[in-house]
Scaffold this motif. Structure first.
Motif, short mmCIF file in Angstrom:
data_model
loop_
_atom_site.label_atom_id
_atom_site.label_comp_id
_atom_site.label_asym_id
_atom_site.label_seq_id
_atom_site.Cartn_x
_atom_site.Cartn_y
_atom_site.Cartn_z
N UNK A 119 20.10 31.16 38.67
CA UNK A 119 20.80 30.47 39.76
C UNK A 119 21.87 31.37 40.37
N UNK A 120 21.91 31.42 41.70
CA UNK A 120 22.83 32.31 42.40
C UNK A 120 23.95 31.57 43.11
N UNK A 121 24.10 30.29 42.83
CA UNK A 121 25.16 29.52 43.49
C UNK A 121 26.49 29.72 42.77
N UNK A 122 27.06 30.87 43.02
CA UNK A 122 28.30 31.20 42.33
C UNK A 122 29.52 30.86 43.16
N UNK A 123 29.30 30.40 44.40
CA UNK A 123 30.42 30.06 45.27
C UNK A 123 30.97 31.29 45.97
N UNK A 124 31.62 31.05 47.09
CA UNK A 124 32.26 32.15 47.79
C UNK A 124 31.35 32.86 48.77
N UNK A 125 30.06 32.49 48.86
CA UNK A 125 29.15 33.11 49.82
C UNK A 125 29.05 34.61 49.63
N UNK A 126 29.17 35.33 50.74
CA UNK A 126 29.04 36.78 50.73
C UNK A 126 30.07 37.42 49.80
N UNK A 127 31.31 37.00 49.89
CA UNK A 127 32.37 37.60 49.06
C UNK A 127 32.11 37.34 47.58
N UNK A 128 31.75 36.12 47.22
CA UNK A 128 31.50 35.80 45.81
C UNK A 128 30.32 36.56 45.25
N UNK A 129 29.21 36.59 46.00
CA UNK A 129 28.02 37.32 45.53
C UNK A 129 28.30 38.81 45.44
N UNK A 130 29.03 39.34 46.41
CA UNK A 130 29.35 40.76 46.39
C UNK A 130 30.24 41.14 45.23
N UNK A 131 31.25 40.33 44.96
CA UNK A 131 32.16 40.62 43.85
C UNK A 131 31.41 40.59 42.52
N UNK A 132 30.57 39.59 42.32
CA UNK A 132 29.81 39.51 41.07
C UNK A 132 28.90 40.72 40.91
N UNK A 133 28.25 41.12 42.00
CA UNK A 133 27.35 42.28 41.95
C UNK A 133 28.10 43.55 41.58
N UNK A 134 29.26 43.75 42.19
CA UNK A 134 30.06 44.93 41.88
C UNK A 134 30.47 44.93 40.41
N UNK A 135 30.90 43.77 39.90
CA UNK A 135 31.32 43.69 38.51
C UNK A 135 30.16 44.01 37.56
N UNK A 136 28.97 43.52 37.89
CA UNK A 136 27.80 43.79 37.05
C UNK A 136 27.47 45.28 37.06
N UNK A 137 27.49 45.91 38.24
CA UNK A 137 27.18 47.34 38.32
C UNK A 137 28.19 48.16 37.54
N UNK A 138 29.48 47.86 37.72
CA UNK A 138 30.52 48.61 37.02
C UNK A 138 30.39 48.43 35.51
N UNK A 139 30.08 47.21 35.06
CA UNK A 139 29.89 46.97 33.63
C UNK A 139 28.72 47.77 33.10
N UNK A 140 27.61 47.84 33.86
CA UNK A 140 26.45 48.61 33.42
C UNK A 140 26.78 50.10 33.39
N UNK A 226 23.99 52.31 43.60
CA UNK A 226 23.81 50.89 43.89
C UNK A 226 25.04 50.30 44.57
N UNK A 227 26.21 50.87 44.28
CA UNK A 227 27.42 50.39 44.97
C UNK A 227 27.33 50.67 46.46
N UNK A 228 26.65 51.74 46.85
CA UNK A 228 26.42 52.01 48.26
C UNK A 228 25.55 50.94 48.89
N UNK A 229 24.56 50.44 48.14
CA UNK A 229 23.75 49.32 48.62
C UNK A 229 24.62 48.10 48.89
N UNK A 230 25.54 47.81 47.98
CA UNK A 230 26.42 46.65 48.15
C UNK A 230 27.23 46.80 49.43
N UNK A 231 27.81 47.97 49.64
CA UNK A 231 28.60 48.21 50.85
C UNK A 231 27.73 48.07 52.10
N UNK A 232 26.50 48.57 52.05
CA UNK A 232 25.61 48.47 53.20
C UNK A 232 25.25 47.03 53.51
#
Length: 279
Positions: A119-140, A226-232
């Motif tokens: 489920x991807x309903x994390x709230x916050x729309x673009x900002x929420x999905x982007x923040x979660x993605x960045x955190x996952x990439x940095x953790x990996x 992958x962080x470049x993908x997020x920015x794009x």
């Protein structure tokens, strides 16, 4: 009815022309990346692999069939797929150092599927999905840091048919992903645009040739890309309805090129990482 309609549309000449273009582009980039790994080192190959070779054509095809609002929604939907790709890389890297390509890829793809379909309903729309993605990439990146040094590159003797085999593997994977996306409908377009076709193809090609440890290094070194993908995707989502796809898509491509180029330049200004002991 939806599946039947999709099957009928698959026979459309425009669809097959677009699919052929994507197959050739993806095959070219993976062959180039795998050759770069063998001749110039894993970092260059990793930066080539994280260019939007698969996602770029996918978004061009979406732009031809849909409006700017659809592209924005697809960009937001693509962010969880990038996080899933980071998790795929981490899982593959952990397995590849001790197991063969089938088990390593099977485990990594299982992780990707679960993460991408979660489920991807994390709230916050673009900002929420982007923040979660960045955190996952940095953790990996942090978890996989010890594997950046990798193992020795044990290349086998090259054969004249190697390039054709590599291209064939990639094109077969592209066909599978595109047809699955066609049957899944537009709701899955954003996720399937960032399916790890290039990463899987590199693993299939390089793991038997260079060994699991060296191949894991290539994929781990691609995590910052992958962080470049997020920015794009952020730029695409924020601009596509304002300036249109004809300008927003090249802007997103430019961001990935500048980001990856910056990573390569920065790597030349610092000493190479020392492999840590695998415990």
């Amino acid at each position: 009815m939806g599946v039947l309609t999709a099957l009928v549309e698959i026979g459309d000449a425009a669809f097959w022309a677009a699919l052929l273009a994507k197959m050739l582009a993806s095959a070219a980039i993976v062959v180039l990346a795998s050759l770069a790994v063998e001749r110039t080192g894993p970092l260059v190959g990793a930066m080539i692999a994280t260019l939007p070779v698969s996602a770029g054509p996918a978004y061009i095809f979406l732009a031809l069939d849909h409006d700017a609002a659809f592209l924005r929604a697809s960009a937001v939907a693509s962010l969880p797929a990038i996080a899933a790709t980071a998790l795929f890389i981490a899982a593959y890297a952990a397995l590849a150092r001790r197991h063969g390509v089938a088990l390593s890829l099977g485990g990594g793809l299982a992780v990707w599927i679960v993460a991408a379909l979660a489920p991807t309903r994390i709230g916050g729309g673009l900002a929420g999905a982007g923040l979660l993605t960045i955190l996952v990439i940095v953790a990996c990146m942090r978890v996989c840091r010890r594997w950046r040094g990798g193992g020795p590159v044990l290349a086998r003797r090259k054969r004249g048919s190697d390039t054709l085999i590599r291209a064939g593997i990639v094109m077969a994977l592209v066909v599978a992903v595109v047809l699955a996306g066609r049957l899944a409908g537009p709701g899955a377009a954003g996720i399937l645009a960032f399916a790890p076709v290039v990463m899987v193809s590199l693993a299939v090609i390089l793991h038997p040739r260079l060994g699991g440890a060296a191949t894991a290094t290539v994929l781990v070194l691609s995590l910052p890309g992958l962080l470049g993908f997020v920015a794009a995707l952020f730029a695409l989502a924020l601009t596509v309805e304002r300036i249109g796809p004809a300008w927003a898509l090249p802007l997103a491509l430019l961001i990935t090129l500048v980001w990856n180029g910056g990573i390569l330049l920065a790597s030349r200004r610092r000493p190479a990482p020392t492999p840590e002991t695998d415990r």
